[in-house]
Design an enzyme around this catalytic site. Sequence first.
Site, mmCIF file in Angstrom:
data_model
loop_
_atom_site.group_PDB
_atom_site.id
_atom_site.type_symbol
_atom_site.label_atom_id
_atom_site.label_comp_id
_atom_site.label_asym_id
_atom_site.label_seq_id
_atom_site.Cartn_x
_atom_site.Cartn_y
_atom_site.Cartn_z
ATOM 1 N N HIS A 123 14.011 3.381 0.785
ATOM 2 C CA HIS A 123 13.460 3.201 -0.451
ATOM 3 C C HIS A 123 14.797 2.260 -1.163
ATOM 4 C CE1 HIS A 123 10.131 5.639 -0.244
ATOM 5 N NE2 HIS A 123 10.868 6.658 -0.049
ATOM 6 N N LEU B 26 7.772 -13.279 -18.031
ATOM 7 C CA LEU B 26 7.041 -12.432 -17.144
ATOM 8 C C LEU B 26 6.714 -11.159 -17.825
ATOM 9 C CD1 LEU B 26 6.018 -12.189 -13.969
ATOM 10 C CD2 LEU B 26 8.530 -11.259 -13.424
ATOM 11 N N ASP C 221 4.701 -1.124 0.328
ATOM 12 C CA ASP C 221 4.677 -0.124 1.312
ATOM 13 C C ASP C 221 5.304 -0.336 2.669
ATOM 14 O OD1 ASP C 221 3.720 2.464 2.138
ATOM 15 O OD2 ASP C 221 1.684 1.520 3.126
#
Length: 224
Positions: free
Chosen positions: A29, A122, A12
């Site tokens: 962003h 991962l 965030d």
Amino acid sequence: MNSVKHVAIIMDGNGRWGIKYKKSRNLGHKEGLKTVEKIIKASIKNKIKYLTLFAFSTENWKRPKKEINFLFNLLENFLLNKISEFNKKSIKLKIIGKKNFSKKINDLLNKSEKKTIKNKKLLINLALNYGSKSELIHSFNNIIKNKKSINEKNISKYLFTQNIPDPDLLIRTGNTHRLSNFLLWQLAYSEIFFEKKLWPDFNEKDYNKILEKFKKIKRNYGNI
Ligand code: IPE
Ligand code: IPE
Ligand code: MG
């Protein structure tokens, strides 16, 4: 010392970063994507097995269309450019959330998952159009459909995060102290770290500091 298997992150603060430094939420962003790459690399270095990233919530559809389109364009470019690197690094991608985007995006997401399905180092769970309440409803409905009983094991089994351990820790950047409908079931016993920095400013050093702190916590699970 606690071992870290699964890290969940609410990424965030992009919008505020963009306004502060570039006068544009969207450029925030774009900058935030660089942090995503840094944290993926750092997770591999730390031998973390599961990384769950909150990228777009079921509530984020309330945002202006221009911002939503920008976000999905970023996602599209990211996936088109990164999948071969994911394969080189043995990173598996899984989308959690309901895939009801445009056909183009849905196809790309399915293709990206398929191309990386065998990778083992991962697992990245990318939460897209993800909301924990809708995930729980989806789970309950599947339990009913399959005529199973409602218990912890079955509820977990029908969540999007099926077959993976619950997060050991949750990090939320951006100096906001709430869960915003993220993994409400799975976070029942996770250690929570709220980080003041906005996501684009968060770096490997900040991440490592949190991981070190986590390792020293005494986890009780109700015991003493
Ligand atoms: C998080 O950053 C990323 C998404 C929700 C897509 P925000 O866009 O919420 O950034 P702030 O909180 O407005 O600064
Ligand atoms: C949570 O951030 C969602 C993501 C990071 C993708 P928001 O910025 O949407 O959360 P609220 O609305 O401020 O709680
Ligand atoms: Mg926000």
